[in-house]
Design an enzyme around this catalytic site. Structure first.
Site, PDB file in Angstrom:
ATOM      1  N   GLU A 153       0.815  -1.209   0.000  1.00 43.24           N
ATOM      2  CA  GLU A 153       0.000   0.000   0.000  1.00 43.24           C
ATOM      3  C   GLU A 153       0.857   1.273   0.000  1.00 43.24           C
ATOM      4  O   GLU A 153       0.843   2.053   0.950  1.00 43.24           O
ATOM      5  CB  GLU A 153      -0.954   0.006   1.199  1.00 43.24           C
ATOM      6  CG  GLU A 153      -2.014  -1.073   1.144  1.00 43.24           C
ATOM      7  CD  GLU A 153      -3.014  -0.998   2.272  1.00 43.24           C
ATOM      8  OE1 GLU A 153      -4.123  -1.536   2.125  1.00 43.24           O
ATOM      9  OE2 GLU A 153      -2.695  -0.389   3.324  1.00 43.24           O
ATOM     10  N   GLU A 305      -6.454  -7.945  -0.557  1.00 43.11           N
ATOM     11  CA  GLU A 305      -6.967  -7.800   0.807  1.00 43.11           C
ATOM     12  C   GLU A 305      -8.459  -7.470   0.773  1.00 43.11           C
ATOM     13  O   GLU A 305      -8.927  -6.690  -0.054  1.00 43.11           O
ATOM     14  CB  GLU A 305      -6.259  -6.669   1.568  1.00 43.11           C
ATOM     15  CG  GLU A 305      -4.835  -6.927   1.951  1.00 43.11           C
ATOM     16  CD  GLU A 305      -4.279  -5.789   2.797  1.00 43.11           C
ATOM     17  OE1 GLU A 305      -5.084  -5.034   3.395  1.00 43.11           O
ATOM     18  OE2 GLU A 305      -3.051  -5.643   2.861  1.00 43.11           O
TER      19      GLU A 305
END
Length: 657
Positions: A153, A305
């Site tokens: 991320e 995710e």
């Protein structure tokens, strides 16, 4: 070039982030037993393990990871191995404070959380490259390795002096000369002209509004600086394992990362998606992000995710009701995912995310969350051979561009209520609710394969993009655009007339007099519907007025105009009206729904030869069906109609008249 197919091999990857360093080793055997019970075939290791591998500068402690890689392989579980560079150890910040980012006011962002690195720091980059090199060399030949996961991320920003030097180098490459930069930035305004490169700094805390073109370039630079870090690590692992695909996980529709550019540098495009279980349109949000990621991947993609239940970062963190986890997981598969993964496998007992759910929650193997995990794993195992690698064909493209978003969201605009992502979501919702599957595309992409191209709102359009839209319509395509589109060029310079003249001619628009943004709760009456958020005062010049404003300052002025196959909508119609309008335009373009006559709240998606039906309602729904089908999840024969349970899913194949 390796691809997701090299990792999936005709199956759907199922699993998630596994952080065994948080647990004693005797727990690992229990984890593996329960993973096999749940149908887990893939785990992501090492995402936040830098201090475990390198507890002090230059040290390497791989023994625990060796044992773990061997354990997973022995139990038939593949490993997506992460470079641990998202969270530098405390020793790095303590010994090398120049690696720590600084905010717009010059304050240091300290260690104690994660992602505390300056992407421009040579010291950080050197340490990141060193640990990536050693990790890749050690595990290049390990049979458990199926994919590389770079960092995690990417989302850091920095305004430090090293970033300033890097920014100046980037600007030199982009603009070439100071004269060109001054022209691009419009520095004649407010006496901002630069006479020396050293005078240029990142847009730090200022007395009043920043230069918009400088802000836009800094957004571009920050995305590129992070991409340089990612690319450097990608190149290292690819040198050791050219046959192993590489990914990094995008955050959902995050403003700091031009995912179109990033996706071009990945073997696998992956994303983290966390719809709010309390959002009645959470399924539409999930669908939109699936469509966007599939379009960036140009094929199958990876859901890196999601949450099995509640997250820990909303004001109130609601769990997922029964069936919702399964619904959204299978919805991602329907929209092109060949991997369905979670953060994380076992719910943490300590740390900042101990209330973030896991596939195996605090309730253990008897908990509802784990039982649902097992069901999902079993069904994905059965579906894999039928669906993995197959494609989705869409007749409609929704245009989206990070550069336009960046320019659109700065201060000093006509309305702070105009939120780019809300407009994009509203237009995608209208198409989703009408049962039409959409791709996303950059405005400079080849659009010739689409019957309909939709532009919810693109304030900034380059000359290349405008030429692309004109060619698309001249080639027989249908284009519909929302308001405040084509206003600025690539340097955020307002085009003469307030909208590009070529676009005005395309839509049959004459003089654009004023933009009329609307206040919160304000509506503007139009023929047949109410508009929200925005309105515009303009004249037609060859266009047909489809709907006019009624009452108020704009009474009788055009609200929706059409010029052949080009449509322009100068307000945001309320949801039902926008759905009806886009449905009418799509019908005219030949972009039909996947399945006619669907009940409200039921989604239909075709992937390859399969038809997915998804019930987003909290009560059972019966769906009428033509022909005879075999339902793959149950193995039953279906004809005439099918009843879906609350949050139910059916996957239909082998159709006949």
């Amino acid at each position: 070039m390796p691809s997701l197919d090299d990792s999936t091999r005709g199956r759907i990857l199922f699993g998630g982030d596994y952080n065994p360093e948080q647990w004693p080793e005797e727990t690992w055997q229990e984890d593996v037993r329960l993973m096999k019970r749940a149908g887990v075939n893939s785990v992501t290791l090492g995402v936040f393990s830098w201090s475990k591998i390198e507890p002090r500068p230059g040290a390497r402690e791989f023994g625990w990871l060796d044992r773990l890689m061997d354990l997973t392989h022995a139990n038939g579980i593949g490993v997506v191995l992460a470079t641990p560079t998202a969270s530098p150890p405390p020793w790095m910040g303590a010994r090398h404070p120049e690696t720590l980012p600084r905010d717009e006011q010059g304050r240091t962002v300290w260690w104690g959380s994660r992602q505390q690195f300056c992407a421009s720091s040579p010291t950080y980059r050197a340490y990141a490259a060193a640990i990536t090199e050693d990790l890749a060399a050690r595990y290049a030949g390990h049979p458990a390795l199926t994919m590389w996961h770079i960092n995690n991320e990417y989302c850091t920003h920095c305004w430090c002096d090293e970033t300033a030097r890097h920014f100046r180098r980037w600007l030199g490459t982009r603009h070439g000369t100071l004269d060109a930069l001054n022209e691009a930035w419009g520095t004649a305004f407010w006496s901002q002209r630069y006479d020396d490169w050293e005078e240029i700094i990142p847009p730090r805390h200022a007395q009043y509004l920043h230069n918009p073109a400088q802000l836009l370039d800094f957004k571009r630079f920050t995305s590129d600086a992070l991409m340089e870090c990612c690319t450097a690590e990608r190149d290292i692992v690819a040198r050791h394992t050219p046959h192993i695909p590489v990914t990094t996980n995008f955050m959902p529709l995050w403003s700091g990362q031009d995912a179109w550019r990033w996706a071009e540098r990945e073997d696998v495009v992956s994303v983290d998606i966390y719809p709010d279980p309390k959002d009645p349109l959470g399924g539409q949000y999930n669908a939109m992000l699936g469509d966007m990621t599939r379009s960036q991947a140009r094929g199958p993609w990876m859901l890196m995710e999601q949450s099995a239940g509640a997250v820990n970062w909303r004001g109130v963190n609601h769990p997922k009701p029964r069936g919702l986890n399964r619904l959204w997981s299978l919805q991602s598969v329907a929209r092109g995912a060949d991997a369905v993964c979670y953060f994380q496998w076992r719910q943490s007992r300590q740390g900042a995310e101990k209330f973030h759910s896991g596939m195996l929650g605090h309730a253990g193997e008897e908990g509802r969350t784990f039982r649902e995990t097992c069901r999902i794993g079993s069904e994905l195992g059965a579906l894999g051979a039928h669906v993995a690698g197959s494609r989705i064909e869409a007749d409609i493209a929704v245009l989206h561009d990070w550069n336009s978003w960046w320019a659109d969201q700065q201060d000093g605009r006509p309305s702070v209520r105009l939120e780019y992502t809300d407009v994009v979501r509203a237009w995608h919702r209208a198409l989703w609710e009408s049962g039409r599957t959409t791709d996303f595309a950059h405005p400079e992409h080849d659009l010739t394969g689409y019957r309909l191209v939709v532009v919810p709102h693109l304030y900034l359009l380059t000359d290349t993009a405008i030429g692309n839209l004109l060619r698309y319509v001249r080639g027989g395509g249908t284009l519909v655009s929302g308001f405040l589109t084509g206003v600025a060029d690539g340097d955020d310079r307002v085009r003469p007339g307030g909208m590009d003249a070529r676009l005005r001619a395309l839509f049959g628009i004459g003089t654009l007099h004023e933009w009329w943004p609307l206040d919160a709760g304000e509506r503007v009456a139009c023929e047949g519907f109410l508009g929200t958020l925005w309105s515009e005062e303009f004249e037609v010049a060859g266009g047909e007025v489809v709907a006019a404003y009624r009452g108020g300052e704009l009474d009788g002025m055009p609200a929706v105009v059409r010029n052949g196959r080009a449509w322009y909508v100068s307000t945001l119609p309320e949801p039902d009206a926008l759905r009806a309008l886009l449905g009418r335009i799509a019908d005219g373009a030949g972009a039909e729904p996947v399945l006619a006559g669907l009940p409200a709240g039921v989604e239909a998606v075709r992937r390859g030869e399969l038809l997915f039906l998804l019930n987003h309602n909290r009560e059972p729904v019966t769906v009428p069906l033509p022909g005879v089908h075999r339902e793959l999840l149950t193995g039953t024969r279906v004809s005439g109609g099918l009843t879906l349970e609350r949050h139910g899913v059916a996957v239909l194949g082998e159709t006949s008249p």
